[in-house]
Design an enzyme around this catalytic site. Sequence first.
Site, PDB file in Angstrom:
ATOM      1  N   ASN A 121       0.608  -1.359  -0.252  1.00 21.47           N
ATOM      2  CA  ASN A 121      -0.306  -0.641  -0.217  1.00 21.47           C
ATOM      3  C   ASN A 121       1.029   1.696   0.076  1.00 21.47           C
ATOM      4  OD1 ASN A 121      -2.074  -1.579   0.116  1.00 21.47           O
ATOM      5  ND2 ASN A 121      -3.045  -0.849   2.163  1.00 21.47           N
TER       6      ASN A 121
ATOM      7  N   ARG B 131      -1.969   7.978 -13.040  1.00 19.53           N
ATOM      8  CA  ARG B 131      -3.242   8.758 -13.433  1.00 19.53           C
ATOM      9  C   ARG B 131      -3.351   9.887 -12.476  1.00 19.53           C
ATOM     10  NH1 ARG B 131      -8.776   6.717 -14.940  1.00 19.53           N
ATOM     11  NH2 ARG B 131      -8.187   6.436 -17.038  1.00 19.53           N
TER      12      ARG B 131
ATOM     13  N   CYS C  80      -8.211   1.855   3.409  1.00 19.25           N
ATOM     14  CA  CYS C  80      -6.399   1.380   3.306  1.00 19.25           C
ATOM     15  C   CYS C  80      -5.722   2.563   2.743  1.00 19.25           C
ATOM     16  CB  CYS C  80      -6.905  -0.062   2.146  1.00 19.25           C
ATOM     17  SG  CYS C  80      -8.043  -0.681   2.915  1.00 19.25           S
TER      18      CYS C  80
END
Length: 452
Positions: free
Chosen positions: A223, A266, A275
């Site tokens: 992450n 993007r 999260c």
Amino acid sequence: MALKITVIGTGYLGATHAAAMAELGFEVLGLDVVAEKIEMLSAGRVPMYEPGLEELLHKHVAGIEGSSGRLRFTRDWAEAADFGDVHFICVNTPQKHGEYACDMSYVDSAVESLARHLRRPALVVGKSTVPVGSADRLAARIAELAPAGGEVELAWNPEFLREGFAVHDTLHPDRLVVGVRAGAGGERAERTLREVYATPIAEGSPFVSTDFPTAELVKTSANSFLATKISFINAMAEVCEAAGGDVVKLAEALGHDERIGKKFLRAGIGFGGGCLPKDIRAFMARAGELGADQALTFLREVDSINMRRRGHMVELAREAVGADSSFLGKRVAVLGATFKPDSDDVRDSPALNVAGQIHLQGGQVTVYDPKGMANAKRLFPTLGYADSALDAVRGADVVLHLTEWSEFRELDPTTLGEAVSRRLILDGRNALDPERWRAAGWTYRAMGRPRA
């Protein structure tokens, strides 16, 4: 004898995991302490929007006509402990209020409530995202509390679900990571999980066996890497704004470098959800506790860049409508409320954050989202809401595209143009076709593309 599986916690992760385990052929019992969740799931309904999940529940929940009957739900800890050979812990680990650190109270409570009833050999498997070091502590607590003592083993098997693709990601994972202890108990735990995941392994999903700390670090590391990539391209968007460059063309050129790749390049108003933001903050907090805080200081800037994007969109909107210090008297349409498409999740949603800031500065804001309206209304009840994109833009001085739903890409700019006060659209996700909107008479402006 075939393994029986329990899933502790039936939120987004747990409900999906329970249904997927039933799909893989196991007898499954899901447990939650919230009666309303159990009632909904037992009727084959889900408390959140996730494509394909409700269909999977109808296929397997006991009592539904035509179902396999392999999936049931309960609130009884003793029943769950007696039923299961493998117990998956799938409860939430939110950010502590007023701190960066992770709140482990739900995991601790679940493990302790279950352990007190474990009277025979079993495997407890953590799937929740936790600070590194948690598994060792929880293993010791299970050994202390479980009547079966050392016959109960712990493994850590982090989840890697993407909202909107959770069913697919559970049934066809891009990797399976399992953390076990050294020794015979760890070997048994690994064998058991290879049996649980035999189908995806046979289909080619990589199976990575490691120790507790490494398994715990995989999710937060992944992450953090993803957040860094997103914030990098958003930082480049800031430079493009200053230099007159085009961040979309820049990202296209970068994406052709196979060392970098095209995904998540993007530029827009940044990431949100339940999260990424809380996981990178908890990772920083835990690194500090371990004395390794300098290793992750870059994540503070990643977080800062991400939050800055929201304010920048507010400023772009202010400039677009010619407002000075406030949006008083300006009508603003916001397309999107969820933090990403194909979800109804509005936790830490950049779209709603922008809408809320403009509203606080006097703007008359109307929001439309294909799936997130109910959750958005609960979180921001003072905003205006519409039943369609067309209704949302009626009389608007500016339209903000803030969540990249496919429905918004397919909108007819001509039809919308007849409803607005002014044909002015700000693309906060760089997902719309500028030429198509301009051909319909709109002024199109996107983040990181001052000349596009």
